[in-house]
Write a protein that holds these residues in place. Sequence first.
Motif, mmCIF file in Angstrom:
data_model
loop_
_atom_site.group_PDB
_atom_site.id
_atom_site.type_symbol
_atom_site.label_atom_id
_atom_site.label_comp_id
_atom_site.label_asym_id
_atom_site.label_seq_id
_atom_site.Cartn_x
_atom_site.Cartn_y
_atom_site.Cartn_z
ATOM 1 N N ARG A 58 -45.003 -27.540 6.352
ATOM 2 C CA ARG A 58 -44.199 -26.413 5.881
ATOM 3 C C ARG A 58 -44.857 -25.089 6.255
ATOM 4 O O ARG A 58 -44.195 -24.159 6.713
ATOM 5 C CB ARG A 58 -44.004 -26.493 4.367
ATOM 6 C CG ARG A 58 -43.076 -25.426 3.811
ATOM 7 C CD ARG A 58 -42.986 -25.488 2.301
ATOM 8 N NE ARG A 58 -44.272 -25.279 1.639
ATOM 9 C CZ ARG A 58 -44.856 -24.088 1.488
ATOM 10 N NH1 ARG A 58 -44.281 -23.009 1.950
ATOM 11 N NH2 ARG A 58 -46.006 -23.984 0.883
ATOM 12 N N ARG A 59 -46.194 -25.002 6.084
ATOM 13 C CA ARG A 59 -46.902 -23.771 6.428
ATOM 14 C C ARG A 59 -46.820 -23.481 7.927
ATOM 15 O O ARG A 59 -46.655 -22.340 8.340
ATOM 16 C CB ARG A 59 -48.370 -23.861 5.999
ATOM 17 C CG ARG A 59 -48.600 -23.542 4.559
ATOM 18 C CD ARG A 59 -50.060 -23.227 4.255
ATOM 19 N NE ARG A 59 -51.032 -24.051 4.923
ATOM 20 C CZ ARG A 59 -51.498 -25.211 4.467
ATOM 21 N NH1 ARG A 59 -51.086 -25.686 3.326
ATOM 22 N NH2 ARG A 59 -52.392 -25.883 5.143
ATOM 23 N N ILE A 60 -46.921 -24.518 8.743
ATOM 24 C CA ILE A 60 -46.837 -24.333 10.190
ATOM 25 C C ILE A 60 -45.444 -23.857 10.571
ATOM 26 O O ILE A 60 -45.285 -22.953 11.393
ATOM 27 C CB ILE A 60 -47.219 -25.628 10.937
ATOM 28 C CG1 ILE A 60 -48.718 -25.869 10.799
ATOM 29 C CG2 ILE A 60 -46.814 -25.565 12.406
ATOM 30 C CD1 ILE A 60 -49.190 -27.184 11.356
ATOM 31 N N ALA A 61 -44.421 -24.449 9.974
ATOM 32 C CA ALA A 61 -43.044 -24.056 10.295
ATOM 33 C C ALA A 61 -42.768 -22.607 9.907
ATOM 34 O O ALA A 61 -41.982 -21.926 10.572
ATOM 35 C CB ALA A 61 -42.065 -24.981 9.584
ATOM 36 N N LYS A 62 -43.420 -22.125 8.850
ATOM 37 C CA LYS A 62 -43.202 -20.751 8.405
ATOM 38 C C LYS A 62 -44.142 -19.747 9.072
ATOM 39 O O LYS A 62 -43.985 -18.550 8.888
ATOM 40 C CB LYS A 62 -43.393 -20.666 6.889
ATOM 41 C CG LYS A 62 -42.307 -21.359 6.109
ATOM 42 C CD LYS A 62 -42.568 -21.263 4.642
ATOM 43 C CE LYS A 62 -41.606 -20.271 4.052
ATOM 44 N NZ LYS A 62 -41.770 -20.114 2.623
ATOM 45 N N ASP A 63 -45.096 -20.223 9.847
ATOM 46 C CA ASP A 63 -46.052 -19.337 10.492
ATOM 47 C C ASP A 63 -45.330 -18.430 11.483
ATOM 48 O O ASP A 63 -44.570 -18.906 12.324
ATOM 49 C CB ASP A 63 -47.111 -20.162 11.227
ATOM 50 C CG ASP A 63 -48.248 -19.315 11.751
ATOM 51 O OD1 ASP A 63 -47.974 -18.425 12.575
ATOM 52 O OD2 ASP A 63 -49.388 -19.551 11.345
ATOM 53 N N PRO A 64 -45.540 -17.113 11.416
ATOM 54 C CA PRO A 64 -44.815 -16.209 12.302
ATOM 55 C C PRO A 64 -45.118 -16.433 13.787
ATOM 56 O O PRO A 64 -44.255 -16.196 14.629
ATOM 57 C CB PRO A 64 -45.259 -14.819 11.861
ATOM 58 C CG PRO A 64 -46.382 -15.000 10.927
ATOM 59 C CD PRO A 64 -46.390 -16.418 10.470
ATOM 60 N N LEU A 65 -46.304 -16.917 14.111
ATOM 61 C CA LEU A 65 -46.612 -17.178 15.521
ATOM 62 C C LEU A 65 -45.867 -18.394 16.046
ATOM 63 O O LEU A 65 -45.507 -18.452 17.215
ATOM 64 C CB LEU A 65 -48.113 -17.357 15.714
ATOM 65 C CG LEU A 65 -48.954 -16.108 15.485
ATOM 66 C CD1 LEU A 65 -50.434 -16.438 15.587
ATOM 67 C CD2 LEU A 65 -48.583 -15.021 16.474
ATOM 68 N N VAL A 66 -45.628 -19.368 15.182
ATOM 69 C CA VAL A 66 -44.905 -20.566 15.587
ATOM 70 C C VAL A 66 -43.401 -20.287 15.610
ATOM 71 O O VAL A 66 -42.679 -20.735 16.495
ATOM 72 C CB VAL A 66 -45.213 -21.744 14.638
ATOM 73 C CG1 VAL A 66 -44.357 -22.952 14.952
ATOM 74 C CG2 VAL A 66 -46.687 -22.102 14.718
ATOM 75 N N ALA A 67 -42.927 -19.533 14.637
ATOM 76 C CA ALA A 67 -41.494 -19.275 14.501
ATOM 77 C C ALA A 67 -41.007 -18.129 15.389
ATOM 78 O O ALA A 67 -39.812 -17.856 15.430
ATOM 79 C CB ALA A 67 -41.177 -18.962 13.044
ATOM 80 N N PHE A 68 -41.887 -17.473 16.102
ATOM 81 C CA PHE A 68 -41.519 -16.324 16.927
ATOM 82 C C PHE A 68 -40.562 -16.749 18.038
ATOM 83 O O PHE A 68 -40.782 -17.725 18.728
ATOM 84 C CB PHE A 68 -42.781 -15.700 17.528
ATOM 85 C CG PHE A 68 -42.503 -14.532 18.430
ATOM 86 C CD1 PHE A 68 -42.113 -13.319 17.897
ATOM 87 C CD2 PHE A 68 -42.630 -14.654 19.800
ATOM 88 C CE1 PHE A 68 -41.860 -12.238 18.732
ATOM 89 C CE2 PHE A 68 -42.383 -13.587 20.638
ATOM 90 C CZ PHE A 68 -41.992 -12.367 20.094
ATOM 91 N N ARG A 69 -39.484 -15.996 18.195
ATOM 92 C CA ARG A 69 -38.508 -16.286 19.248
ATOM 93 C C ARG A 69 -38.251 -15.022 20.048
ATOM 94 O O ARG A 69 -38.114 -13.949 19.483
ATOM 95 C CB ARG A 69 -37.205 -16.752 18.633
ATOM 96 C CG ARG A 69 -37.308 -18.093 17.989
ATOM 97 C CD ARG A 69 -35.943 -18.566 17.554
ATOM 98 N NE ARG A 69 -36.125 -19.716 16.696
ATOM 99 C CZ ARG A 69 -35.809 -19.735 15.421
ATOM 100 N NH1 ARG A 69 -35.275 -18.688 14.859
ATOM 101 N NH2 ARG A 69 -36.016 -20.805 14.705
#
Length: 117
Positions: free
Chosen positions: A84-95
């Motif tokens: 959950r933390r990884i999915a919400k991480d701004p670097l991972v979720a950046f598009r």
Amino acid sequence: MSLARKHLGDPGDVGRQVKDLHLFILAGEYNAASLAAKLGVSVPTASRLVESLKRDLARQGKRLVSVRSEKGFHYEVRDPERARRIAKDPLVAFRIPAGGVRSGGLKNEDRDIYDWD
């Protein structure tokens, strides 16, 4: 310094050893004997540090477990909230938005350089 204090070591040193132990476990497959060699302590001391790390991780909602693999047993940190933390991480979720130029278009001074001929 008293003889008992010398025997027990510096309390701050234990905290550093527990942090090092945590990093080693996260980085590779270590058991108590290999952790003892890596930290330069005895196997019983490494086992006590592992127990201390287990308590610290339990307070954070994580678990330290012993896992069996082809190479033998090693420790792993299990964190149910990690995905959950990884999915919400701004670097991972950046598009990067698709569609090229923003809706406002180019500025007049940029049109000469970047506009299509």
